[in-house]
Design an enzyme around this catalytic site. Structure first.
Site, PDB file in Angstrom:
ATOM      1  N   GLU A 303       8.597  -4.348   2.079  1.00 36.38           N
ATOM      2  CA  GLU A 303       7.758  -4.265   3.274  1.00 36.38           C
ATOM      3  C   GLU A 303       7.278  -5.632   3.772  1.00 36.38           C
ATOM      4  O   GLU A 303       6.113  -5.801   4.101  1.00 36.38           O
ATOM      5  CB  GLU A 303       6.573  -3.333   2.999  1.00 36.38           C
ATOM      6  CG  GLU A 303       7.010  -1.909   2.681  1.00 36.38           C
ATOM      7  CD  GLU A 303       5.853  -0.981   2.381  1.00 36.38           C
ATOM      8  OE1 GLU A 303       5.876   0.148   2.890  1.00 36.38           O
ATOM      9  OE2 GLU A 303       4.946  -1.389   1.628  1.00 36.38           O
TER      10      GLU A 303
HETATM   11  N1  IFG Z   1       5.313   1.897  -0.138  1.00 35.18           N
HETATM   12  C1  IFG Z   1       4.831   0.633  -0.681  1.00 35.18           C
HETATM   13  C2  IFG Z   1       3.792   0.736  -1.781  1.00 35.18           C
HETATM   14  C3  IFG Z   1       2.829   1.892  -1.568  1.00 35.18           C
HETATM   15  C4  IFG Z   1       3.626   3.172  -1.363  1.00 35.18           C
HETATM   16  C5  IFG Z   1       2.706   4.385  -1.346  1.00 35.18           C
HETATM   17  C6  IFG Z   1       6.873   0.567  -2.068  1.00 35.18           C
HETATM   18  C7  IFG Z   1       7.941  -0.260  -2.718  1.00 35.18           C
HETATM   19  C8  IFG Z   1       4.427   3.048  -0.105  1.00 35.18           C
HETATM   20  N2  IFG Z   1       6.002  -0.088  -1.253  1.00 35.18           N
HETATM   21  O1  IFG Z   1       6.798   1.754  -2.286  1.00 35.18           O
HETATM   22  O2  IFG Z   1       3.039  -0.478  -1.839  1.00 35.18           O
HETATM   23  O3  IFG Z   1       1.950   1.645  -0.498  1.00 35.18           O
HETATM   24  O4  IFG Z   1       3.431   5.575  -1.449  1.00 35.18           O
END
Ligand code: IFG
Length: 510
Positions: A303
């Site tokens: 992200e």
């Molecule tokens: N995605 C984000 C996490 C977390 C997650 C919550 C990943 C690799 C959503 N990154 O999963 O930091 O916020 O479900």
């Protein structure tokens, strides 16, 4: 219902069959007989469990077992060659209990199986165990759970409680998500403000906290004694507000942002090609690598919405090279696969859905193309912070709907990314992100029973080529085994969600 299903063990053993004859009775004066390197250490953990679970006091003897004893034997020929890393055999007869393995890990997993066969009312006599013969070994060597200690901080004792619970499921890796926007949780000697300031809060303004390096060493040792490898994650270049808030010089503007207690993602980034940041990276990666006897150091890469694609590639190439230079194998979320400059062996962690979207499949295969391997964490079945059902108080709901226990069970890691089979899959991992989970009870409610489903996916026999996943993962046979395990969770005080799809049994009065 096959013989295996009749034996209430999770993960389902490769071979398990009930034997005729009288049960084993654990009589006063029974001993644990040990032979082979590491057997005594495994026996110590079994004796401790029998003392706390059943109030039984067994001694450990270095001599052949007598009638009625428990024997733990570690020797090369105890398990067939391909399965010597973690395989074991377990025989329960009237004469005694015998665990055989070629490694301490295998013997320890045999003990976890035995624990599930000991009746929960084991504090009262007679303690009997039905006769059974089990030969077992894992499909994948990596069965992981990830605990996000950055959003909400969990104390060393709470992490140890989590380790105690995951090993009953033969989960052998604990990925600790140590840093994020909301908190930096591992003390770094050369950058002390990362914890002095960057650990002072958490999601929703929670209390924050961090592990001193001695506390982290102690957690690593506690885990290792239970065959669990710690995988530390320093998420970068995104998810770095806590670090940026701690050191103005890490920011392009030279001004540190405020600490962040919300639940947005994608707004922070470290700088690429910046000398101060490069010194920072060398220091933090160097210190965490020195604290980590395990092979992996995870650097996130997810992200990075505030990092330009060019800066991302520059950053990842540099950071992954720093990890490799410490002798550790870099690991990262699948987005890191956009780089074609990953050190040999770098591990990618897939977190898209069981049906890949966009470029996630290609980014995942990029790790294989560069000589690496993959850990499968499909978010719509293995993310344990996702709600069980719509409207739940706890959890998030962004992953294509709720994740039921059945949903966490009926999938296969080798049937997700086209062209990615067992040969390049290290195993599976179930992350629990803690934006909405403030207590270890909340964490356990989200993790159990669904981690048991993911653990079975990672350990038990693969579906045959002609089997559908629905056939191979027979939830109707899994649910009664889950109900039996629920009694052990209730007795151990492990919190779990009593979902309606499982025929839970009365919890015991301990
Ligand atoms: N995605 C984000 C996490 C977390 C997650 C919550 C990943 C690799 C959503 N990154 O999963 O930091 O916020 O479900």
């Amino acid at each position: 219902m096959s013989a295996n299903d009749d034996v209430p063990v999770i993960p389902r053993p490769v071979e398990a069959e009930r034997l005729d004859g009288a049960p084993f009775t654990l009589a006063p004066g029974a001993r644990v007989s040990v032979a082979g390197a590491g057997a005594a250490d495994v026996a110590e953990l079994l004796v401790a469990e029998l003392a706390s679970d059943c109030r039984r006091d067994l001694s450990i003897v270095h001599e052949p077992p007598a009638y009625g004893d428990i024997a733990i034997v570690i020797a090369p020929d105890e398990t067939p060659e391909p399965h010597r890393a973690e395989g074991y055999s377990l025989a329960v007869t009237a004469e005694g209990v015998r665990i055989g393995a070629a490694s301490a890990a295998g013997a320890f997993w045999g003990v976890q199986t035995l624990r599930q066969l000991v009746p929960v009312e084991c504090a009262s006599d007679p303690l009997t165990i039905a006769p059974v013969s089990i030969h077992d070994h894992p499909r994948f060597g990596y069965r992981g759970a990830m605990l996000d200690v950055a959003r909400h901080f969990f104390t060393p004792d709470e992490v140890k409680r989590f380790i105690d619970a995951i090993v009953l499921l033969k989960v052998n890796h604990l990925h600790l998500h140590l840093t994020d926007d909301q908190g930096w949780r591992i003390h770094i000697e050369s950058w002390p403000n990362l914890t002095a300031h960057g650990a002072s809060t958490g999601s929703d303004g929670s209390a924050g906290g961090f592990y001193t390096q001695d506390e982290f060493r102690d957690l690593v040792a506690y885990a290792a004694a239970r065959q669990v490898t710690i995988v530390p994650e320093l998420d970068m270049p995104g998810h770095t507000n806590a670090a940026l808030a701690s050191y103005p010089e890490l920011n392009a503007s030279g001004i540190a942002p405020l600490l962040y207690t919300g639940s947005k993602v994608g707004f922070s980034t470290l700088l690429s090609d910046d000398e101060t940041t490069k010194r920072f990276l060398a220091d933090v990666i160097g210190e965490v690598a020195a604290l980590t006897p395990g092979p992996y150091l995870h650097i996130g890469g997810d992200e990075c919405l505030s990092t330009s694609p060019a800066d991302f590639l520059t950053f990842i190439a540099h950071a992954a090279a720093l990890v490799a230079a410490t002798g550790k194998t870099p690991a990262g979320w699948h987005e890191m696969g956009t780089s074609d400059q990953l050190p040999e062996g770098t591990v990618g962690q897939y977190w898209d859905f069981v049906v890949p979207r966009g470029s996630s499949a290609d980014e995942t295969l990029s790790f294989v193309r560069q000589g690496g391997a993959v850990i499968m964490s499909p978010a719509d079945v293995a993310y344990l912070d996702i709600v069980y059902e719509d409207g739940d108080r706890l959890g998030q709901d962004w992953a294509d709907g709720p994740t039921t226990v059945r949903g966490a069970y009926v999938w296969d890691p080798a049937r997700i990314v086209p062209g990615l089979g067992d040969a390049h899959i290290l195993g599976v991992e179930a992350p629990v992100w803690t934006e909405t989970l403030a207590t270890i009870d909340d964490v356990e409610e989200m993790v159990f029973p669904r981690l048991a489903a993911v653990a079975e996916v990672g350990w038990s026999t693969a579906p045959t080529d002609t089997e559908s996943v629905e056939t191979a993962r027979d939830f109707d046979a899994f649910a009664p085994r889950l109900a039996a395990l629920g009694q052990h969770w209730a007795a151990a005080g492990t919190n779990f969600r009593r979902v309606p799809e499982v025929p839970w049994r009365e919890s015991v009065t301990v």
